[in-house]
Design an enzyme around this catalytic site. Structure first.
Site, mmCIF file in Angstrom:
data_model
loop_
_atom_site.group_PDB
_atom_site.id
_atom_site.type_symbol
_atom_site.label_atom_id
_atom_site.label_comp_id
_atom_site.label_asym_id
_atom_site.label_seq_id
_atom_site.Cartn_x
_atom_site.Cartn_y
_atom_site.Cartn_z
ATOM 1 N N ASP A 1 0.809 -1.217 0.000
ATOM 2 C CA ASP A 1 0.000 0.000 0.000
ATOM 3 C C ASP A 1 0.850 1.279 0.000
ATOM 4 O O ASP A 1 2.018 1.257 0.377
ATOM 5 C CB ASP A 1 -0.870 0.053 1.264
ATOM 6 N N ASP A 2 0.190 2.345 -0.363
ATOM 7 C CA ASP A 2 0.648 3.732 -0.150
ATOM 8 C C ASP A 2 1.666 4.233 -1.171
ATOM 9 O O ASP A 2 2.038 5.396 -1.149
ATOM 10 C CB ASP A 2 1.226 3.955 1.258
ATOM 11 N N HIS B 1 -6.030 3.081 -3.771
ATOM 12 C CA HIS B 1 -5.914 3.411 -2.338
ATOM 13 C C HIS B 1 -6.289 4.877 -2.125
ATOM 14 O O HIS B 1 -5.800 5.507 -1.193
ATOM 15 C CB HIS B 1 -4.486 3.119 -1.877
ATOM 16 N N HIS C 1 -5.156 9.383 0.614
ATOM 17 C CA HIS C 1 -5.159 8.674 1.891
ATOM 18 C C HIS C 1 -5.995 9.341 2.977
ATOM 19 O O HIS C 1 -5.641 9.308 4.156
ATOM 20 C CB HIS C 1 -3.721 8.478 2.392
ATOM 21 N N HIS D 1 3.724 -2.324 3.072
ATOM 22 C CA HIS D 1 3.784 -0.972 2.504
ATOM 23 C C HIS D 1 5.112 -0.786 1.791
ATOM 24 O O HIS D 1 6.166 -0.905 2.425
ATOM 25 C CB HIS D 1 3.627 0.077 3.614
HETATM 26 NI NI NI Z 1 -2.471 3.149 3.439
#
Ligand code: NI
Length: 434
Positions: A251-252, A301, A305, A391
Site C-alpha cells: 500500500d501507499d 488506495h 489517503h 507498505h
Molecule cells: Ni495506506
C-alpha cells in the site's frame, strides 16, 4: 487531475499509519539539490506529526486524523516554492493550515514566506494583510490577538497580477468556523517592501493559481454502480479453489523503494497487488507502468489517503474515481479494487461501485520498520487464502519481501494477485481473505 505539480526528479517521503489510533499521513517532497528546503519541510512536517500524536492521546480509537502534504507549487529559474497543507478534520475543531517556503535548487538557501518581505517592513505588511483579510469575516467576528508577522505571513504566494496573495490560517482572525481568510496585494503595493530574495522570487517564479481549499473539486464523471460482479482478469491461470493461494499487497506507493521491490519480485517471479495513491502514481508514472507491465495488479488506495468514513459521499466518490482514472490511464488495467485507507469505510463507501479489499494478516510494518519483525508477523498467522498487508514506502518492508516470499513458498503457498485469489467480487463487498 490531482492537485499538485509534477516536477521531474522530485520524489516524496511518506509516513503513514494504517490504523485509526491515530490515523495520519505525512508526505513531503524531496527536491534534488535543495537540501536546505528539504530539511526545512521535513522538520516542519515531522514536528506536526509529533505534536499531533502527543495531543491525540495515547488511547486507541480516539478517531483523530492528521493529514500533512508538502507539495511543489511553483518552480522555475532555479527556484522552487513548496506549500505544506495540514488538515485535522475534527468536526467543529477541524482546521486547515498552510505554510510556504521558497528556495534555490542551486544555491542551497531557503526562506519562509514572510522573508519575501524585507524584515523592517514585515510588521507593517502583516498589519495591512490583517486589515484587508478581516473584511471577509462576518460582523464583529474579528478577534485582535496582536498577531506577529510570523503568524500572519505563513502562506504568501505570487499571484497572477504579479502581486502577493496571503492566506491566513483558519482561526487566526476569528473563530475556526469563520473559515479561511486571505488578502491580495498588488505588485505596486508590495514592490517597495520586498526583500532581495523576495525580488528574486517574484522575477523567477510563475504565479500560483489556485487558492488552497480543503474541499476537493466535484467528481468529473460519477462512477457507475454496476450490480453485476466486477469481472477480474485472472492472469496466472491458478485456481485458488484448488491451490493454496496467498496474496501479498503493498500500500501507499509508489515511492522511492518501489523500483527495488519490483526488482525483487521479478527475481522471485512473484506477483503482488499494489494499492496505490493517486497522487503518488502521478508523481511516479513510470513505476505504475512498470508494475503493471510486470504482471502485478494495480488497486486503488484513493488520491491522498483520507479516512473515507469522515468524508461525504461526493468527497468519497472524488477520492476513488479520480485515483482510479489516473491508475487506469497509467497501468492500462481496469482498476476495480479499493483498499480504503486505514481500512476505514462506511455505508457510503460500499455504494461506490467497487469491492473493498482489506486484509487478514497485518505486518504492522509501518509501525515496526524492522524487516525481521515484519517477516515474523507476515508468517505468524498466514494460511491459505490470506491477504498480507505491507507498505512499499518503507525500506524495511521491501528488504523483508524476498524472505517472506521464500518462506511462504516453503509452506506450499502460491503467490497470486488479489483478483486471482478472490475471483469475481460484487461492488460493495468487503473481503479480508479468501
Ligand atoms: Ni495506506
Amino acid at each position: 487531475m490531482i492537485p499538485g505539480r509534477v516536477v521531474p526528479g522530485v520524489t516524496y517521503r511518506q509516513l503513514s499509519s494504517e490504523s485509526t489510533d491515530p490515523a495520519y499521513l505525512v508526505r513531503y517532497a524531496v527536491v534534488p539539490g535543495a537540501d536546505a528546503l528539504n530539511t526545512a519541510v521535513e522538520t516542519a512536517a515531522q514536528a506536526r506529526l509529533v505534536r499531533f500524536v502527543a495531543e491525540s492521546g495515547q488511547g486507541e480509537g480516539t478517531g483523530a486524523e492528521l493529514h500533512v502534504n508538502v507539495q511543489v507549487i511553483a518552480s522555475g529559474g532555479g527556484l522552487v516554492a513548496e506549500r505544506l497543507t495540514a488538515l485535522t478534520p475534527e468536526g467543529a475543531k477541524g482546521s486547515v493550515t498552510h505554510q510556504t517556503w521558497y528556495a534555490s535548487s542551486t544555491d542551497n538557501w531557503v526562506i519562509e514566506s514572510r522573508e519575501l518581505i524585507a524584515e523592517k517592513h514585515q510588521k507593517a505588511f502583516a498589519d495591512l494583510v490583517v486589515e484587508r483579510a478581516r473584511r471577509q469575516l462576518s460582523a464583529d467576528a474579528y478577534v485582535d490577538r496582536g498577531l506577529t508577522p510570523a503568524e500572519v505571513l505563513r502562506d504568501v504566494t505570487v499571484n497572477a497580477g504579479g502581486g502577493l496573495t496571503v492566506v491566513l490560517d483558519q482561526g487566526l482572525l476569528g473563530a475556526l468556523t469563520e473559515g479561511t481568510q486571505y488578502a491580495e496585494l498588488t505588485s505596486a503595493e508590495i514592490e517597495p517592501l520586498l526583500s532581495p530574495r523576495g525580488r528574486q522570487v517574484l522575477a523567477a517564479l510563475p504565479p500560483v493559481a489556485p487558492t488552497p481549499t480543503s474541499e476537493p473539486p466535484p467528481s468529473p464523471t460519477p462512477s457507475s454502480t454496476p450490480s453485476a460482479p466486477v469481472s477480474t482478469q485472472p492472469a496466472s491461470g491458478v485456481d485458488c479453489a484448488v491451490t493454496k493461494c496467498v496474496a501479498l499487497t503493498f500500500d501507499d506507493g509508489p515511492g522511492i523503494y518501489t523500483a527495488r521491490l519490483l526488482d525483487e519480485l521479478k527475481a522471485a517471479r512473484a506477483p503482488a497487488t499494489f494499492f496505490m495513491l493517486g497522487q503518488n502514481a502521478q508523481a511516479h508514472p513510470d513505476l505504475v507502468r512498470r508494475a503493471a507491465a510486470e504482471g502485478h495488479q494495480i488497486g486503488n488506495h484513493t488520491v491522498d489517503h483520507r479516512s473515507l468514513d469522515r468524508l461525504s459521499l461526493a468527497q468519497q466518490r472524488w477520492e476513488v474515481d479520480t485515483a482510479a482514472a489516473v491508475l487506469r490511464r497509467l497501468s492500462g488495467q481496469p482498476v476495480t479494487l479499493l483498499r480504503p485507507p486505514y481500512g476505514a469505510y462506511d455505508a457510503s463507501t460500499r455504494t461506490l461501485g467497487v469491492p473493498l479489499i482489506l486484509w487478514d494478516v497485518d505486518t504492522e510494518d509501518w509501525k515496526n520498520r524492522d524487516a525481521a519483525v515484519t517477516t515474523r508477523r507476515a508468517l505468524a498467522t498466514v494460511r491459505p487464502g490470506s491477504i498480507i498487508l505491507l507498505h512499499d514506502i518503507h525500506q524495511s518492508s521491501v528488504a523483508a519481501t524476498p524472505g517472506i516470499v521464500q518462506a511462504l513458498r516453503k509452506r506450499g503457498l502460491t503467490l497470486v494477485t488479489v483478483s486471482d485469489l478472490l475471483g469475481p467480487l460484487r461492488p460493495g463487498a468487503v473481503s479480508t481473505r479468501r
